[in-house]
Write a protein that holds these residues in place. Structure first.
Motif, PDB file in Angstrom:
ATOM      1  N   GLY A   1       6.249  14.411   9.051  1.00  0.00           N
ATOM      2  CA  GLY A   1       7.376  15.495   8.734  1.00  0.00           C
ATOM      3  C   GLY A   1       7.956  15.263   7.468  1.00  0.00           C
ATOM      4  O   GLY A   1       8.871  15.651   7.033  1.00  0.00           O
ATOM      5  N   TYR A   2       7.378  14.607   6.620  1.00  0.00           N
ATOM      6  CA  TYR A   2       7.584  14.482   5.124  1.00  0.00           C
ATOM      7  C   TYR A   2       7.509  15.695   4.483  1.00  0.00           C
ATOM      8  O   TYR A   2       6.699  16.600   4.881  1.00  0.00           O
ATOM      9  N   SER A   3       8.570  15.987   3.367  1.00  0.00           N
ATOM     10  CA  SER A   3       8.311  17.192   2.588  1.00  0.00           C
ATOM     11  C   SER A   3       7.082  17.295   1.954  1.00  0.00           C
ATOM     12  O   SER A   3       6.537  16.340   1.556  1.00  0.00           O
TER      13      SER A   3
ATOM     14  N   GLU B   1     -10.256  -3.870  13.092  1.00  0.00           N
ATOM     15  CA  GLU B   1     -11.457  -3.982  12.079  1.00  0.00           C
ATOM     16  C   GLU B   1     -10.922  -4.613  10.666  1.00  0.00           C
ATOM     17  O   GLU B   1     -11.388  -5.666  10.058  1.00  0.00           O
ATOM     18  N   VAL B   2      -9.705  -3.902  10.616  1.00  0.00           N
ATOM     19  CA  VAL B   2      -8.901  -4.226   9.226  1.00  0.00           C
ATOM     20  C   VAL B   2      -8.487  -5.415   9.282  1.00  0.00           C
ATOM     21  O   VAL B   2      -8.894  -6.446   8.405  1.00  0.00           O
ATOM     22  N   VAL B   3      -7.848  -6.041  10.255  1.00  0.00           N
ATOM     23  CA  VAL B   3      -7.263  -7.330  10.447  1.00  0.00           C
ATOM     24  C   VAL B   3      -8.232  -8.528  10.264  1.00  0.00           C
ATOM     25  O   VAL B   3      -8.277  -9.415   9.867  1.00  0.00           O
TER      26      VAL B   3
ATOM     27  N   GLY C   1       0.817  -1.037   0.015  1.00  0.00           N
ATOM     28  CA  GLY C   1       0.156   0.034  -0.073  1.00  0.00           C
ATOM     29  C   GLY C   1       1.032   1.183   0.064  1.00  0.00           C
ATOM     30  O   GLY C   1       2.263   1.291   0.307  1.00  0.00           O
ATOM     31  N   THR C   2       0.420   2.439  -0.183  1.00  0.00           N
ATOM     32  CA  THR C   2       0.965   3.708  -0.163  1.00  0.00           C
ATOM     33  C   THR C   2       1.331   4.002   1.242  1.00  0.00           C
ATOM     34  O   THR C   2       0.915   3.496   2.248  1.00  0.00           O
ATOM     35  N   PRO C   3       2.681   4.483   1.317  1.00  0.00           N
ATOM     36  CA  PRO C   3       3.347   5.062   2.502  1.00  0.00           C
ATOM     37  C   PRO C   3       1.975   5.660   3.511  1.00  0.00           C
ATOM     38  O   PRO C   3       1.545   6.653   2.835  1.00  0.00           O
ATOM     39  N   GLY C   4       2.024   5.164   4.724  1.00  0.00           N
ATOM     40  CA  GLY C   4       0.966   5.700   5.208  1.00  0.00           C
ATOM     41  C   GLY C   4      -0.506   5.201   5.313  1.00  0.00           C
ATOM     42  O   GLY C   4      -1.342   5.381   6.305  1.00  0.00           O
ATOM     43  N   ALA C   5      -0.266   4.190   4.748  1.00  0.00           N
ATOM     44  CA  ALA C   5      -1.906   3.306   4.372  1.00  0.00           C
ATOM     45  C   ALA C   5      -2.045   2.653   5.789  1.00  0.00           C
ATOM     46  O   ALA C   5      -3.052   2.147   6.025  1.00  0.00           O
ATOM     47  N   GLY C   6      -0.964   2.265   6.560  1.00  0.00           N
ATOM     48  CA  GLY C   6      -1.275   1.260   7.806  1.00  0.00           C
ATOM     49  C   GLY C   6      -0.739   0.052   7.537  1.00  0.00           C
ATOM     50  O   GLY C   6      -0.953  -0.987   8.460  1.00  0.00           O
ATOM     51  N   LYS C   7       0.287   0.054   6.478  1.00  0.00           N
ATOM     52  CA  LYS C   7       0.993  -1.509   6.448  1.00  0.00           C
ATOM     53  C   LYS C   7       1.487  -2.100   7.796  1.00  0.00           C
ATOM     54  O   LYS C   7       1.149  -3.194   8.082  1.00  0.00           O
ATOM     55  N   THR C   8       2.424  -1.329   8.248  1.00  0.00           N
ATOM     56  CA  THR C   8       3.056  -1.822   9.461  1.00  0.00           C
ATOM     57  C   THR C   8       2.239  -2.416  10.784  1.00  0.00           C
ATOM     58  O   THR C   8       2.339  -3.355  11.296  1.00  0.00           O
ATOM     59  N   THR C   9       1.290  -1.404  10.933  1.00  0.00           N
ATOM     60  CA  THR C   9       0.382  -1.569  11.996  1.00  0.00           C
ATOM     61  C   THR C   9      -0.629  -2.939  11.724  1.00  0.00           C
ATOM     62  O   THR C   9      -0.498  -3.925  12.535  1.00  0.00           O
ATOM     63  N   VAL C  10      -1.050  -2.861  10.510  1.00  0.00           N
ATOM     64  CA  VAL C  10      -1.991  -4.069  10.175  1.00  0.00           C
ATOM     65  C   VAL C  10      -1.289  -5.416  10.018  1.00  0.00           C
ATOM     66  O   VAL C  10      -1.806  -6.317  10.527  1.00  0.00           O
TER      67      VAL C  10
ATOM     68  N   GLY D   1     -11.779   4.784   8.258  1.00  0.00           N
ATOM     69  CA  GLY D   1     -12.720   4.802   8.974  1.00  0.00           C
ATOM     70  C   GLY D   1     -12.958   3.620   9.891  1.00  0.00           C
ATOM     71  O   GLY D   1     -13.694   3.400  10.809  1.00  0.00           O
ATOM     72  N   LYS D   2     -11.687   2.851   9.694  1.00  0.00           N
ATOM     73  CA  LYS D   2     -11.528   1.604  10.568  1.00  0.00           C
ATOM     74  C   LYS D   2     -10.462   1.574  11.313  1.00  0.00           C
ATOM     75  O   LYS D   2      -9.598   2.158  11.120  1.00  0.00           O
ATOM     76  N   THR D   3     -10.691   0.664  12.549  1.00  0.00           N
ATOM     77  CA  THR D   3      -9.599   0.609  13.438  1.00  0.00           C
ATOM     78  C   THR D   3      -8.592  -0.630  12.811  1.00  0.00           C
ATOM     79  O   THR D   3      -8.979  -1.499  11.942  1.00  0.00           O
TER      80      THR D   3
ATOM     81  N   GLU E   1      -2.573  13.655   5.450  1.00  0.00           N
ATOM     82  CA  GLU E   1      -2.447  14.085   7.082  1.00  0.00           C
ATOM     83  C   GLU E   1      -1.259  13.280   7.705  1.00  0.00           C
ATOM     84  O   GLU E   1      -0.650  13.764   8.394  1.00  0.00           O
ATOM     85  N   ARG E   2      -1.529  12.031   7.433  1.00  0.00           N
ATOM     86  CA  ARG E   2      -0.228  11.246   8.102  1.00  0.00           C
ATOM     87  C   ARG E   2       0.970  11.485   7.985  1.00  0.00           C
ATOM     88  O   ARG E   2       1.975  11.623   8.749  1.00  0.00           O
ATOM     89  N   LEU E   3       1.134  11.547   6.661  1.00  0.00           N
ATOM     90  CA  LEU E   3       2.833  11.786   5.924  1.00  0.00           C
ATOM     91  C   LEU E   3       2.937  13.178   6.529  1.00  0.00           C
ATOM     92  O   LEU E   3       4.262  13.505   6.894  1.00  0.00           O
TER      93      LEU E   3
END
Ligand SMILES: Nc1ncnc2c1ncn2[C@@H]1O[C@H](COP(=O)(O)OP(=O)(O)OP(=O)(O)O)[C@@H](O)[C@H]1O
Length: 177
Positions: free
Chosen positions: A101-103, A142-144, A7-16, A137-139, A95-97
């Motif tokens: 602190g991303y440029s 919920e995604v997992v 997924g795009t950086p910031g989509a939540g890959k690591t968390t999920v 809009g999901k936690t 918003e996340r990126l």
């Protein structure tokens, strides 16, 4: 089974990915850490540039036959049994990126990539077994649970579930127009 979470950086890959690995009792692998450990690719500024074929070749040699959740925005280039493409409203990516602190340039690049499905298209060129999951809009739980449900039902392909062109106006401030 090898499950690639992309997924795009910031989509939540690591968390999920971590939570998914934990629930399945699979190993969790960060593809970036793996590449760095193995000395695959080189750092260009703060970005790791890798040859995807070399990465896929090494990964297959090291992980074939193991139960792994592999996390990374290049993970769809691996020989995976299932590719999960995480989607998030491009505004959330922005918003996340920005918070990270991303440029402006880097934020814009990634918001645009999410808007026009760059990772999804790449994943579909590489693998038949692609499932998209909208995280908006999901936690993370919920995604997992949604991913676990798809795996349980044997769903190996589910694409075309989001259309960010409908929210284009909301993300104009992030775009590099
Ligand atoms: N439904 C959700 N799924 C995943 N992450 C979520 C969700 N809702 C909110 N978040 C938050 O979004 C952020 C996602 O960060 P994370 O590092 O997991 O993303 P990433 O896709 O791995 O990004 P990168 O590729 O840049 O590392 C985290 O702060 C997480 O808590």
């Amino acid at each position: 089974m090898i499950i690639a979470v992309t997924g795009t950086p910031g989509a939540g890959k690591t968390t999920v990915s971590k939570l998914l690995a934990q629930k399945l009792g699979y190993e969790y692998v960060s593809l970036r850490d793996y590449a760095m450990e193995k000395g695959i690719g080189e750092m260009k500024g703060d970005e790791l540039e890798v040859e995807v074929d070399e990465l896929a070749y090494n990964f297959e040699r090291d992980f074939k036959g193991r139960n792994v959740v592999v996390d990374g925005h290049l993970s769809h280039f691996l020989n995976a049994d299932l590719v999960v493409v995480l989607r998030a409203h491009p505004k959330l990516i922005g918003e996340r990126l920005t918070k990270r602190g991303y440029s402006r340039e880097k934020v814009g690049e990634n918001v645009e990539a999410e808007l026009v499905d760059v990772i999804l298209v790449e994943a579909l060129e590489e693998n038949e077994n692609v499932v998209e999951v909208d995280t908006t809009g999901k936690t993370p739980e919920e995604v997992v649970n949604e991913i676990l449900g798809l795996i349980e039902k044997g769903v190996r392909r589910r694409v075309g579930i989001v259309d960010w062109s409908e929210v284009y106006d909301e993300v104009i401030p992030y775009l590099r127009l």
